[in-house]
Scaffold this motif. Structure first.
Motif, PDB file in Angstrom:
ATOM      1  N   LEU A  71      12.231   2.117  17.439  1.00 14.74           N
ATOM      2  CA  LEU A  71      11.390   1.064  17.231  1.00 14.74           C
ATOM      3  C   LEU A  71      10.612  -0.035  16.959  1.00 14.74           C
ATOM      4  CD1 LEU A  71      14.960  -1.174  18.807  1.00 14.74           C
ATOM      5  CD2 LEU A  71      14.696  -0.033  16.860  1.00 14.74           C
ATOM      6  N   GLN A  72       9.669   1.124  17.414  1.00 15.59           N
ATOM      7  CA  GLN A  72       8.047   0.720  17.305  1.00 15.59           C
ATOM      8  C   GLN A  72       8.146   1.374  15.755  1.00 15.59           C
ATOM      9  OE1 GLN A  72       6.438   2.802  20.938  1.00 15.59           O
ATOM     10  NE2 GLN A  72       6.641   0.582  22.107  1.00 15.59           N
ATOM     11  N   HIS A  73       8.318   2.234  15.739  1.00 21.78           N
ATOM     12  CA  HIS A  73       7.996   2.961  14.108  1.00 21.78           C
ATOM     13  C   HIS A  73       8.493   2.570  13.547  1.00 21.78           C
ATOM     14  CE1 HIS A  73       7.569   7.767  16.188  1.00 21.78           C
ATOM     15  NE2 HIS A  73       6.365   7.002  16.466  1.00 21.78           N
ATOM     16  N   ARG A  74       9.849   1.855  13.499  1.00 23.53           N
ATOM     17  CA  ARG A  74      10.341   1.199  12.383  1.00 23.53           C
ATOM     18  C   ARG A  74       9.350  -0.050  12.164  1.00 23.53           C
ATOM     19  NH1 ARG A  74      16.983   1.399  13.588  1.00 23.53           N
ATOM     20  NH2 ARG A  74      17.130  -0.664  11.839  1.00 23.53           N
ATOM     21  N   MET A  75       9.162  -1.188  12.840  1.00 24.69           N
ATOM     22  CA  MET A  75       7.956  -2.358  13.071  1.00 24.69           C
ATOM     23  C   MET A  75       7.122  -1.971  12.548  1.00 24.69           C
ATOM     24  SD  MET A  75       9.701  -4.216  16.387  1.00 24.69           S
ATOM     25  CE  MET A  75       9.274  -3.310  17.383  1.00 24.69           C
ATOM     26  N   VAL A  76       6.425  -0.434  12.219  1.00 21.15           N
ATOM     27  CA  VAL A  76       5.201   0.061  11.998  1.00 21.15           C
ATOM     28  C   VAL A  76       5.815   0.207  10.268  1.00 21.15           C
ATOM     29  CG1 VAL A  76       3.433   2.236  11.731  1.00 21.15           C
ATOM     30  CG2 VAL A  76       4.078   0.618  14.292  1.00 21.15           C
ATOM     31  N   ASP A  77       6.575   0.821  10.191  1.00 25.16           N
ATOM     32  CA  ASP A  77       6.791   0.799   8.871  1.00 25.16           C
ATOM     33  C   ASP A  77       7.075  -0.399   8.159  1.00 25.16           C
ATOM     34  OD1 ASP A  77       6.981   3.407   8.696  1.00 25.16           O
ATOM     35  OD2 ASP A  77       9.093   3.781   9.359  1.00 25.16           O
ATOM     36  N   MET A  78       8.132  -1.375   8.457  1.00 25.30           N
ATOM     37  CA  MET A  78       7.722  -3.123   8.544  1.00 25.30           C
ATOM     38  C   MET A  78       5.936  -3.592   7.646  1.00 25.30           C
ATOM     39  SD  MET A  78      10.425  -4.432  10.640  1.00 25.30           S
ATOM     40  CE  MET A  78      10.094  -5.999  10.091  1.00 25.30           C
ATOM     41  N   PHE A  79       5.700  -3.226   8.388  1.00 23.42           N
ATOM     42  CA  PHE A  79       3.826  -3.639   9.053  1.00 23.42           C
ATOM     43  C   PHE A  79       3.269  -2.874   7.670  1.00 23.42           C
ATOM     44  CE2 PHE A  79      -0.807  -3.270   9.177  1.00 23.42           C
ATOM     45  CZ  PHE A  79      -0.954  -4.453   9.710  1.00 23.42           C
ATOM     46  N   THR A  80       3.776  -2.007   7.402  1.00 24.46           N
ATOM     47  CA  THR A  80       2.916  -0.657   6.131  1.00 24.46           C
ATOM     48  C   THR A  80       3.290  -1.171   5.769  1.00 24.46           C
ATOM     49  OG1 THR A  80       2.878   0.691   7.478  1.00 24.46           O
ATOM     50  CG2 THR A  80       2.583   1.431   5.351  1.00 24.46           C
ATOM     51  N   GLU A  81       4.419  -2.090   4.483  1.00 21.77           N
ATOM     52  CA  GLU A  81       5.195  -1.923   3.871  1.00 21.77           C
ATOM     53  C   GLU A  81       4.644  -3.626   3.088  1.00 21.77           C
ATOM     54  OE1 GLU A  81       7.654  -1.138   1.506  1.00 21.77           O
ATOM     55  OE2 GLU A  81       7.225   1.335   3.149  1.00 21.77           O
ATOM     56  N   TYR A  82       4.698  -4.073   4.160  1.00 25.49           N
ATOM     57  CA  TYR A  82       4.105  -5.644   4.098  1.00 25.49           C
ATOM     58  C   TYR A  82       2.097  -5.335   3.410  1.00 25.49           C
ATOM     59  CZ  TYR A  82       1.140 -10.087   4.971  1.00 25.49           C
ATOM     60  OH  TYR A  82       0.065 -10.573   4.920  1.00 25.49           O
ATOM     61  N   GLU A  83       1.462  -4.255   4.371  1.00 21.58           N
ATOM     62  CA  GLU A  83       0.110  -4.441   3.702  1.00 21.58           C
ATOM     63  C   GLU A  83      -0.072  -4.018   2.212  1.00 21.58           C
ATOM     64  OE1 GLU A  83      -2.710  -5.390   4.745  1.00 21.58           O
ATOM     65  OE2 GLU A  83      -2.048  -6.273   7.282  1.00 21.58           O
ATOM     66  N   GLN A  84       0.997  -2.893   2.018  1.00 18.30           N
ATOM     67  CA  GLN A  84       1.053  -2.392   0.845  1.00 18.30           C
ATOM     68  C   GLN A  84       1.458  -4.141  -0.722  1.00 18.30           C
ATOM     69  OE1 GLN A  84       3.373   0.404   0.690  1.00 18.30           O
ATOM     70  NE2 GLN A  84       2.078   2.628   1.315  1.00 18.30           N
ATOM     71  N   SER A  85       2.754  -4.754  -0.203  1.00 18.04           N
ATOM     72  CA  SER A  85       3.385  -5.427  -1.221  1.00 18.04           C
ATOM     73  C   SER A  85       1.405  -6.757  -1.411  1.00 18.04           C
ATOM     74  CB  SER A  85       3.842  -5.946  -0.491  1.00 18.04           C
ATOM     75  OG  SER A  85       4.995  -5.292   0.289  1.00 18.04           O
ATOM     76  N   VAL A  86       0.837  -6.928  -0.209  1.00 23.47           N
ATOM     77  CA  VAL A  86      -0.342  -7.420  -0.653  1.00 23.47           C
ATOM     78  C   VAL A  86      -1.304  -7.233  -1.568  1.00 23.47           C
ATOM     79  CG1 VAL A  86      -2.210  -8.923   0.764  1.00 23.47           C
ATOM     80  CG2 VAL A  86      -0.025  -8.538   2.132  1.00 23.47           C
ATOM     81  N   SER A  87      -1.476  -6.122  -1.042  1.00 24.59           N
ATOM     82  CA  SER A  87      -2.464  -5.445  -2.141  1.00 24.59           C
ATOM     83  C   SER A  87      -2.021  -4.895  -3.510  1.00 24.59           C
ATOM     84  CB  SER A  87      -3.023  -3.181  -1.440  1.00 24.59           C
ATOM     85  OG  SER A  87      -3.134  -3.480  -0.380  1.00 24.59           O
ATOM     86  N   MET A  88      -0.835  -5.137  -3.341  1.00 23.74           N
ATOM     87  CA  MET A  88      -0.073  -5.069  -5.075  1.00 23.74           C
ATOM     88  C   MET A  88       0.108  -6.450  -5.533  1.00 23.74           C
ATOM     89  SD  MET A  88       0.674  -1.779  -6.032  1.00 23.74           S
ATOM     90  CE  MET A  88       2.101  -2.415  -7.743  1.00 23.74           C
ATOM     91  N   THR A  89       0.430  -7.463  -5.104  1.00 25.27           N
ATOM     92  CA  THR A  89       0.152  -8.494  -5.279  1.00 25.27           C
ATOM     93  C   THR A  89      -1.456  -9.076  -5.827  1.00 25.27           C
ATOM     94  OG1 THR A  89       1.977  -9.440  -4.083  1.00 25.27           O
ATOM     95  CG2 THR A  89       0.595 -11.291  -4.676  1.00 25.27           C
ATOM     96  N   TYR A  90      -2.278  -8.401  -4.984  1.00 22.45           N
ATOM     97  CA  TYR A  90      -3.694  -9.016  -5.726  1.00 22.45           C
ATOM     98  C   TYR A  90      -4.026  -8.597  -7.027  1.00 22.45           C
ATOM     99  CZ  TYR A  90      -5.274 -10.527  -1.241  1.00 22.45           C
ATOM    100  OH  TYR A  90      -5.807 -11.342   0.420  1.00 22.45           O
ATOM    101  N   LEU A  91      -3.107  -6.809  -7.175  1.00 17.33           N
ATOM    102  CA  LEU A  91      -3.645  -6.328  -7.918  1.00 17.33           C
ATOM    103  C   LEU A  91      -3.015  -7.219  -9.848  1.00 17.33           C
ATOM    104  CD1 LEU A  91      -4.457  -3.626  -9.916  1.00 17.33           C
ATOM    105  CD2 LEU A  91      -2.569  -3.071  -9.481  1.00 17.33           C
ATOM    106  N   ALA A  92      -1.872  -7.085  -9.356  1.00 10.78           N
ATOM    107  CA  ALA A  92      -0.750  -7.891 -10.161  1.00 10.78           C
ATOM    108  C   ALA A  92      -1.116  -9.250 -10.583  1.00 10.78           C
ATOM    109  CB  ALA A  92       0.431  -8.413 -10.005  1.00 10.78           C
TER     110      ALA A  92
END
Length: 377
Positions: A279-300
């Motif tokens: 479950l720790q791994h799954r929550m880390v995956d969630m955090f990674t997806e969030y951080e990538q989404s923030v970067s993509m939002t900035y880019l757009a």
């Protein structure tokens, strides 16, 4: 590149954080979306008093000289509280049409009303058989003397139950799916022949089916060039997509935090489930997806001022990546919460609904994947 925000933008974020925290707690929001009106006009008035409704407009147009980055900041904070007030339809969409193509008279008549909160807009673009093609229009606007006569049906018009005006796309010439022959109009919602059927959406907002039955609008209701409205529609909807990407980033952040908190409290075999490595791994995956989404939002957001091709590619890339991330984060949050996560008693279910619905607005992941590929080839 400097990604730091200005002092003024940081102050806006801090003010919004406090406002959302104080007025959009979970129980209060539940009461609002369950009420007859489905929103709070007093919150809209407060947003106007804080200058948030006028932030993206130039000072010449009566605003405060901000832009897309300011809208991004606002929408991210709104996403954290699942704010239902119609900021995107009114400020980003209607405001975008007026900024980019409005006449001096149209700007004078409407931008001041948006800024002070007295005019609320909804963007009526989608049609039952149009899917995500802005050019697939059955709604028509036929010239009649000094006026246009509108007939047609617009579906899932977000914010329309609260609106005073509608921005409507209609075909003024050509075949049903022609890229040319599309025009954009401002229509007073109280005009004769405008019929609405209002309903709540699954994510807590309100929408309408809007029917136009021989609705007469004056020629000066036309925004931009007659028959040449599609590029303008694509520009404004790209701006709306970037704003909604920021909103969903805010919702992702809260969904992730709620999941971590729950995992620390929920026990299995006498220990918190947060101690389970899988479950720790799954929550880390969630955090990674969030951080990538923030970067993509900035880019757009930063690419909105680039040439058409670069803008469209960046926005579609963000919509695809953030749509995928929203799906993963929403699904993982519910999985870790278990069945309780889907009940109205837990906030995570409401965040899951908003993250899910995001994919269907202004084109889903598949649609924007195809657009990005076409633009890159």
């Amino acid at each position: 590149m400097d990604f730091n925000f200005t002092d003024e933008q940081s102050m806006v974020r801090d003010s919004l954080t406090r406002l959302v925290r104080e007025t959009y707690d979970y129980e209060t929001r539940n009461g609002v979306i369950a009420s007859e009106s489905g929103w709070r006009p007093e919150i809209w008035a407060q947003l106007a008093e804080l200058g948030l409704l006028g932030m993206p407009f130039s000072e010449e147009d009566g605003g405060f000289g901000g832009g897309a980055i300011d809208s991004m900041i606002v929408m991210e904070e709104f996403g954290k509280g699942l704010v239902v007030e119609p900021y995107v339809p009114t400020v980003v969409c209607a405001g975008g049409f007026l900024k980019h193509a409005g006449t001096a008279a149209q700007k004078e008549e409407h931008i001041g009303g948006i800024v002070d909160g007295s005019q609320i807009f909804a963007f009526a673009y989608a049609e039952p058989r149009g899917r995500y093609d802005f050019a697939d229009l059955e709604t028509t606007a036929k010239k009649s003397g000094d006026s246009y006569v509108l007939n047609g049906h617009k579906a899932v018009v977000i914010g329309a139950p609260w609106a005073t005006h509608l921005v409507v796309t209609a075909r003024t010439s050509g075949g049903q799916r022609d890229k040319g022959g599309i025009s954009v109009f401002i229509v007073d919602k109280s005009a004769d022949g405008v019929v609405t059927r209002d309903y709540p959406t699954v994510d807590g907002r309100r929408a309408s089916e809007v029917y136009f039955e021989n609705v007469s609008v004056p020629a000066d209701a036309l925004i931009g060039e007659e028959d040449g409205g599609l590029p303008l529609i694509e520009l404004v909807t790209d701006e709306a997509i970037a704003a909604q990407c920021a909103e969903v980033c805010g919702a992702m952040k809260v969904a992730h935090a709620l999941t971590i908190d729950y995992a620390k409290q929920r026990k299995q075999f006498g220990v918190p489930i947060a101690s389970f490595q899988v479950l720790q791994h799954r929550m880390v995956d969630m955090f990674t997806e969030y951080e990538q989404s923030v970067s993509m939002t900035y880019l757009a957001t930063l690419r909105l001022g680039d040439d058409e091709n670069a803008r469209k590619q960046a926005v579609s890339a963000a919509k695809v990546r953030i749509g995928q991330a929203a799906h993963l984060i929403g699904q993982e949050a519910i999985q870790i919460h278990g069945g309780m996560g889907m009940t109205d008693e837990m906030a995570i279910g409401h965040y899951f609904k908003r993250l899910t619905i995001f994919d269907s607005e202004f084109g889903n992941v598949d649609h924007h994947m195809k657009r990005h590929i076409a633009l890159s080839s």
